[in-house]
Motif scaffolding. Sequence first.
Motif, mmCIF file in Angstrom:
data_model
loop_
_atom_site.group_PDB
_atom_site.id
_atom_site.type_symbol
_atom_site.label_atom_id
_atom_site.label_comp_id
_atom_site.label_asym_id
_atom_site.label_seq_id
_atom_site.Cartn_x
_atom_site.Cartn_y
_atom_site.Cartn_z
ATOM 1 N N ARG A 49 -0.654 -12.181 8.508
ATOM 2 C CA ARG A 49 0.211 -13.269 9.018
ATOM 3 C C ARG A 49 1.084 -13.869 7.919
ATOM 4 O O ARG A 49 2.188 -14.328 8.162
ATOM 5 C CB ARG A 49 -0.658 -14.395 9.595
ATOM 6 N N THR A 50 0.572 -13.909 6.700
ATOM 7 C CA THR A 50 1.272 -14.640 5.639
ATOM 8 C C THR A 50 2.727 -14.194 5.425
ATOM 9 O O THR A 50 3.591 -15.048 5.254
ATOM 10 C CB THR A 50 0.474 -14.522 4.315
ATOM 11 N N PRO A 51 3.010 -12.873 5.415
ATOM 12 C CA PRO A 51 4.385 -12.499 5.059
ATOM 13 C C PRO A 51 5.409 -12.558 6.201
ATOM 14 O O PRO A 51 6.593 -12.340 5.962
ATOM 15 C CB PRO A 51 4.231 -11.047 4.582
ATOM 16 N N GLU A 77 -2.182 0.116 6.801
ATOM 17 C CA GLU A 77 -1.974 0.100 8.249
ATOM 18 C C GLU A 77 -3.311 0.060 8.958
ATOM 19 O O GLU A 77 -4.312 0.584 8.451
ATOM 20 C CB GLU A 77 -1.183 1.356 8.666
ATOM 21 N N ARG A 78 -3.315 -0.616 10.092
ATOM 22 C CA ARG A 78 -4.500 -0.544 10.943
ATOM 23 C C ARG A 78 -4.349 0.723 11.782
ATOM 24 O O ARG A 78 -3.239 1.052 12.208
ATOM 25 C CB ARG A 78 -4.568 -1.763 11.862
ATOM 26 N N PHE A 79 -5.472 1.420 12.043
ATOM 27 C CA PHE A 79 -5.378 2.700 12.763
ATOM 28 C C PHE A 79 -5.255 2.446 14.264
ATOM 29 O O PHE A 79 -6.187 2.619 15.037
ATOM 30 C CB PHE A 79 -6.576 3.591 12.429
ATOM 31 N N THR A 154 -7.395 -6.636 -0.556
ATOM 32 C CA THR A 154 -5.941 -6.629 -0.551
ATOM 33 C C THR A 154 -5.529 -5.266 -0.031
ATOM 34 O O THR A 154 -6.306 -4.313 -0.120
ATOM 35 C CB THR A 154 -5.360 -6.914 -1.955
ATOM 36 N N ALA A 155 -4.305 -5.157 0.529
ATOM 37 C CA ALA A 155 -3.940 -3.976 1.321
ATOM 38 C C ALA A 155 -5.142 -3.739 2.251
ATOM 39 O O ALA A 155 -5.646 -4.690 2.849
ATOM 40 C CB ALA A 155 -3.598 -2.796 0.433
ATOM 41 N N SER A 156 -5.653 -2.501 2.350
ATOM 42 C CA SER A 156 -6.893 -2.342 3.133
ATOM 43 C C SER A 156 -8.021 -1.875 2.226
ATOM 44 O O SER A 156 -8.835 -1.012 2.569
ATOM 45 C CB SER A 156 -6.691 -1.397 4.320
HETATM 46 C C1 6PG Z 1 -3.437 -6.341 6.696
HETATM 47 C C2 6PG Z 1 -3.210 -6.461 5.229
HETATM 48 C C3 6PG Z 1 -4.145 -7.323 4.479
HETATM 49 C C4 6PG Z 1 -3.598 -8.749 4.486
HETATM 50 C C5 6PG Z 1 -4.681 -9.762 4.181
HETATM 51 C C6 6PG Z 1 -4.197 -11.177 4.321
HETATM 52 O O1 6PG Z 1 -2.867 -5.469 7.283
HETATM 53 O O2 6PG Z 1 -4.179 -7.149 7.222
HETATM 54 O O3 6PG Z 1 -2.257 -5.791 4.640
HETATM 55 O O4 6PG Z 1 -4.450 -6.931 3.201
HETATM 56 O O5 6PG Z 1 -2.548 -8.871 3.585
HETATM 57 O O6 6PG Z 1 -5.752 -9.566 5.073
HETATM 58 O O7 6PG Z 1 -3.886 -11.394 5.664
HETATM 59 P P1 6PG Z 1 -3.256 -12.741 6.201
HETATM 60 O O8 6PG Z 1 -1.891 -12.807 5.625
HETATM 61 O O9 6PG Z 1 -3.207 -12.574 7.697
HETATM 62 O O10 6PG Z 1 -4.127 -13.826 5.743
#
Ligand code: 6PG
Length: 255
Positions: A49-51, A77-79, A154-156
């Motif tokens: 959500r943050t970005p 990426e989520r699968f 971070t990332a996955s």
């Molecule tokens: C994802 C990510 C993950 C994300 C963090 C923070 O796809 O979820 O790339 O690493 O950056 O979980 O997530 P929020 O910004 O939602 O707190």
Amino acid sequence: MGLLTSSREALLFPSRDSLTSFMMERWGEISSRAVKRKGRADVALSGGRTPVDVYRKVAEMGRTIPWDKIHIFLADERFVPPDHEDSNYRMIRDTIISRVTIPEENVHAIPTDGCDPETSARQYEEAIRFFRLDAGQYPSFDLIVLGLGVDGHTASLFPGNNAVHETARLAAAVRRNDGSHDRITLTIPVLNSAAHLIFLVTGEEKAAILRRVVETRDISLPAALVDPGRGDVLFLIDEEAGALLSRDRFSRTRQ
Ligand code: 6PG
């Protein structure tokens, strides 16, 4: 300005708007400089959500950003299918790709249809070979945008998952045993080969983990393993997320 080390810096912002404006500026500078130097800029983006707001605002910068020369990759990426509400590609498409003029071939999504996560990771590695890498070489992204999970992922790259220790691969499949989606992620050596890494960290729920990542440097947390050899890593933090950091050591407040 407070410096963690020459390549690690944490900046504290009084509001999310000021953080977003700073990020827009950096994105513009980094991509323009890369385009000038090598004719294109390679960026890898995270989901979460943050970005979302940053991505929308960066898309609104229009031609200030050389979109036709930018290649967009995903940090993870989520699968799930590309139209799924949890798909990072879908979020990046809705916030950036559908709002700017960028050639289709410049968008390098992680394939999730008609395969399993391991095959997906392999296919994504092939896409990254776009960098014309020799065997054993890692790509050097001009910019990787990262987020921070409350568990230090971070990332996955999640604490305790094998993918964190992967050094031979560029992308890895991440099997989740908690009922959440499996994932595909860039690996630590790829993150650490980037020229610029920017973590966007906001909200009080991130305060405790952020402290463990930037101050304690707790290496059981994947985010604390992000340490580019020749590049730099910047943490852009709002007041809430930075609440537990020792301000005198490394923070700067921008208006
Ligand atoms: C994802 C990510 C993950 C994300 C963090 C923070 O796809 O979820 O790339 O690493 O950056 O979980 O997530 P929020 O910004 O939602 O707190």
